[in-house]
Write a protein that holds these residues in place. Structure first.
Motif, PDB file in Angstrom:
ATOM      1  N   LEU A 123       3.773  12.639   8.674  1.00 23.16           N
ATOM      2  CA  LEU A 123       4.152  11.233   8.531  1.00 23.16           C
ATOM      3  C   LEU A 123       5.576  10.981   9.014  1.00 23.16           C
ATOM      4  N   THR A 124       5.725   9.983   9.886  1.00 22.06           N
ATOM      5  CA  THR A 124       7.038   9.470  10.290  1.00 22.06           C
ATOM      6  C   THR A 124       7.004   7.951  10.216  1.00 22.06           C
ATOM      7  N   VAL A 125       8.048   7.376   9.653  1.00 21.31           N
ATOM      8  CA  VAL A 125       8.191   5.922   9.636  1.00 21.31           C
ATOM      9  C   VAL A 125       9.424   5.556  10.440  1.00 21.31           C
ATOM     10  N   VAL A 126       9.211   4.740  11.486  1.00 18.88           N
ATOM     11  CA  VAL A 126      10.307   4.260  12.319  1.00 18.88           C
ATOM     12  C   VAL A 126      10.520   2.788  11.968  1.00 18.88           C
ATOM     13  N   GLU A 127      11.653   2.493  11.378  1.00 23.80           N
ATOM     14  CA  GLU A 127      11.916   1.146  10.889  1.00 23.80           C
ATOM     15  C   GLU A 127      12.743   0.360  11.897  1.00 23.80           C
ATOM     16  N   VAL A 128      12.289  -0.861  12.179  1.00 23.89           N
ATOM     17  CA  VAL A 128      13.040  -1.774  13.043  1.00 23.89           C
ATOM     18  C   VAL A 128      13.268  -3.054  12.239  1.00 23.89           C
TER      19      VAL A 128
ATOM     20  N   ASP B 105       0.827  -1.212   0.000  1.00 22.19           N
ATOM     21  CA  ASP B 105       0.000   0.000   0.000  1.00 22.19           C
ATOM     22  C   ASP B 105       0.859   1.260   0.000  1.00 22.19           C
ATOM     23  N   LEU B 106       1.967   1.234  -0.705  1.00 18.84           N
ATOM     24  CA  LEU B 106       2.813   2.434  -0.762  1.00 18.84           C
ATOM     25  C   LEU B 106       2.066   3.623  -1.362  1.00 18.84           C
ATOM     26  N   ASN B 107       1.180   3.363  -2.325  1.00 17.54           N
ATOM     27  CA  ASN B 107       0.404   4.468  -2.900  1.00 17.54           C
ATOM     28  C   ASN B 107      -0.459   5.163  -1.854  1.00 17.54           C
ATOM     29  N   GLY B 108      -0.820   4.418  -0.811  1.00 22.93           N
ATOM     30  CA  GLY B 108      -1.649   5.016   0.233  1.00 22.93           C
ATOM     31  C   GLY B 108      -0.984   6.159   0.959  1.00 22.93           C
ATOM     32  N   LEU B 109       0.344   6.219   0.926  1.00 25.87           N
ATOM     33  CA  LEU B 109       1.056   7.297   1.610  1.00 25.87           C
ATOM     34  C   LEU B 109       0.727   8.666   1.035  1.00 25.87           C
TER      35      LEU B 109
ATOM     36  N   PRO C 160      13.927   6.199   0.957  1.00 21.16           N
ATOM     37  CA  PRO C 160      13.667   7.212  -0.064  1.00 21.16           C
ATOM     38  C   PRO C 160      12.203   7.280  -0.484  1.00 21.16           C
ATOM     39  N   ILE C 161      11.496   6.157  -0.381  1.00 21.18           N
ATOM     40  CA  ILE C 161      10.071   6.167  -0.731  1.00 21.18           C
ATOM     41  C   ILE C 161       9.297   7.013   0.276  1.00 21.18           C
TER      42      ILE C 161
ATOM     43  N   GLY D 166       6.963  12.945   1.466  1.00 25.88           N
ATOM     44  CA  GLY D 166       7.036  14.038   2.437  1.00 25.88           C
ATOM     45  C   GLY D 166       7.191  13.591   3.866  1.00 25.88           C
ATOM     46  N   GLY D 167       7.514  12.320   4.085  1.00 27.75           N
ATOM     47  CA  GLY D 167       7.633  11.811   5.441  1.00 27.75           C
ATOM     48  C   GLY D 167       9.058  11.810   5.950  1.00 27.75           C
ATOM     49  N   VAL D 168       9.182  11.532   7.242  1.00 28.64           N
ATOM     50  CA  VAL D 168      10.475  11.398   7.908  1.00 28.64           C
ATOM     51  C   VAL D 168      10.723   9.923   8.154  1.00 28.64           C
TER      52      VAL D 168
END
Length: 562
Positions: free
Chosen positions: A530-535, A447-451, A499-500, A505-507
């Motif tokens: 929007l912030t994405v925290v990746e683990v 659902d990357l388009n959902g961003l 990068p996506i 426009g997210g962090v």
């Protein structure tokens, strides 16, 4: 301008009269009349979303959180088919959605006309009601008809069991309608209002049978499946606490914070450390997340009471011995708590779950489940939680105890991994509250388009991206017994999401342990947008960590882990 199209304004009036206050619009040519009528109405807030599949889930998220019907509007052709996954989820999770699809008129069907497919009844058995409207014409009787069909659609969507409806609206060219302010004909259409009735209370005779069952029960259990936040969840928690009955509360039940709630029951069952099975089960809400709990209840052979607001009750294990239809809220508050003395059974559950809590607190290693637990328990009552399917919801259900007041949502109607991000964004926009999404990497990819909808945010939206390089849930399933072919299921990939996320426009930040995750969440939950925290974790680590946890708990309880 096409004067024949003024009745489309009456159609939108019918939507408004039924309770529709938001509409998610995907661009196109054939839906031009609907778009202009919606944006000129004034009482319905329009939101633009360029991807129909994501738009459907975004609308579903808004409707799920608000409890109000939301319209989703698209053009003709394959655009309509892209709404199907969201329609399916809305149907099985009982979310009110009004699907408005523009179409070519009948004379352009089956003759090879461009962007023309078989749209009427496209969603089949996955909508509560479907109707094709007449082609709008410059006639007051047709305006009344269109308005009435739209009102009916919204009311059907709102009536229990709530769910999606489909209005297919064919238009002839030219497609530009007159402006609402220029449409004097609307003055000939009187105002109309509609309101569905609330669910009726449960029949007294059915409730009397439940009270009789409670009076003879020695080991009763209350099981709370997925429920929306509100009076029923509060009443279930109140009843279990007042009666002293152990409450096994699903992560989506909205009552896991009750004093009667039994924490970590999935771990207790997995370790074979549960008390004696119940002789009576009262189940509220939908089907529970834990397969092990469902299996254990099936083996209990107890009296089993299913409460549901409609005769379309949920009972996949065929366990029901009593079905009580209606709203039990008043009864749950009023029923006498002195029907029996179940302190011994409640104490047995508390002893077993106390052992599970000690096993968890004994320096649980950093792995996927601990990351989910850390994220969920970092929230406060002002926050909203959305859980992705596959591992995130299972880890949260087994390990996490959200703080009181945190609303918890997930797409568990059909339990797909598509559209989860869009659903969460719709929930965030509808609530206006800081929202946390916990999601796996494959679901995030879907659902990357959902961003794109992140531009609608006015509050913080944080996605904890649990990245195990694809499909880690299959390491917990039978496919893991064939390690040479497991990659066909785990689908490993080399995607770099950073990068996506920035392109939308997210962090994007990474967290390598529990402390770093808590710190990243504190900062992100204070920052709008929007912030994405990746683990990141090894794909095969989670099953091993769970086996160690089960063994530790079984050892403490002196039993063999299952």
């Amino acid at each position: 301008m096409n004067p024949d199209l003024w009745p489309v304004h009456a159609l939108v009036d019918g939507l408004y009269a039924s309770g529709v206050r938001r509409a998610v619009i995907s661009p196109g040519s054939r839906n031009t009349p609907l778009v202009f009528a919606l944006i000129e109405h004034g009482g319905i807030e329009p939101v633009s979303h360029m991807d129909e599949r994501s738009a459907g889930f975004f609308a579903l998220g808004m409707a799920r959180q608000s409890g109000e019907p939301v319209a989703v509007v698209c053009t003709s052709g394959t655009a309509v088919a892209n709404l199907y996954p969201a329609v399916v989820e809305a149907y099985f999770s009982r979310v009110p959605l009004v699907v408005l699809t523009a179409d070519r008129p009948a004379e352009l069907r089956e003759v090879g006309a461009n962007q023309t497919i078989r749209q009427p009844n496209l969603f089949g058995a996955h909508v509560k009601w479907a109707c094709e409207t007449p082609v709008p014409q410059d006639r007051t009787d047709l305006a009344l008809n269109l308005r009435g069909l739209a009102l009916r659609a919204g009311l059907i969507a709102r009536t229990v069991p709530e769910g999606p409806v489909h209005l297919n609206v064919p238009f002839r060219e030219p497609l530009l309608p007159p402006r609402r302010s220029e449409t004097r004909e609307l003055e000939e259409v009187p105002a109309i209002h509609g309101q569905p009735s609330p669910p009726a209370p449960c029949a007294p005779s059915s409730l009397a049978q439940v009270e009789e069952a409670l009076a003879r029960a020695r080991r009763p259990l209350v099981v709370a499946g997925p429920m929306r936040p509100g009076s029923l969840a509060q009443a279930v928690a109140h009843f279990a606490t007042a009666a002293g009955i152990p409450l096994l509360a699903d992560i989506l039940s909205q009552c896991r914070d009750s004093d009667a709630s039994v924490p970590y029951y999935d771990l207790v069952l997995r370790a074979g450390a549960a008390p004696e099975p119940p002789d009576l089960v009262l189940r509220f809400g939908g089907e529970v997340t834990s397969k092990l709990l469902s299996s254990w209840l099936r083996g209990a052979r107890a009296e089993f009471v299913v409460f549901d607001e409609t005769p379309l009750y949920r009972d996949s294990g065929h366990l029901a011995t009593h079905v009580v239809v209606g709203d039990p809220t008043a009864w749950l508050h009023d029923v006498s708590p002195a029907l029996g003395d179940w302190r011994e059974y409640r104490a047995a559950w508390r002893e077993a779950t106390g052992a599970a809590a000690r096993a968890l607190d004994a320096s649980l290693p950093w792995f996927e489940g601990e990351a989910v637990r850390t994220a969920v328990e970092a929230l406060n009552p002002a926050h909203v939680l959305v859980l992705g399917n596959s591992r995130p919801i299972r880890d949260a259900d087994a390990l996490a105890l959200p703080q009181p007041g945190v609303e918890v949502y997930a797409n568990r109607g059909a339990s797909g991994i598509d559209g989860v991000t869009s659903t969460a964004l719709g929930i965030a926009v509808a609530s206006g509250r800081p929202t946390l999404l916990v999601i796996g990497d494959v679901s995030f990819y879907h659902d990357l388009n959902g961003l794109a909808a992140a531009r609608e945010l006015s509050s913080p939206f944080v996605a904890v991206l649990v990245h195990n390089a694809g499909g880690g849930i299959f390491r917990h399933l039978a496919q893991a017994e064939r390690p040479d072919e497991i990659d066909w299921f785990t689908t490993p990939h080399e995607l770099d999401f950073a990068p996506i996320v920035r392109a939308y426009g997210g962090v994007h930040v990474c967290a390598g342990d529990a402390g770093a995750l808590r710190s990243a969440l504190r900062e992100a939950m204070a920052r709008p947008g929007l912030t994405v925290v990746e683990v990141r974790f090894p794909n095969d680590e989670s099953p091993r960590m769970y086996r160690e946890l089960f063994a530790r708990l079984a050892s403490e309880r002196g039993v063999g882990a299952r």
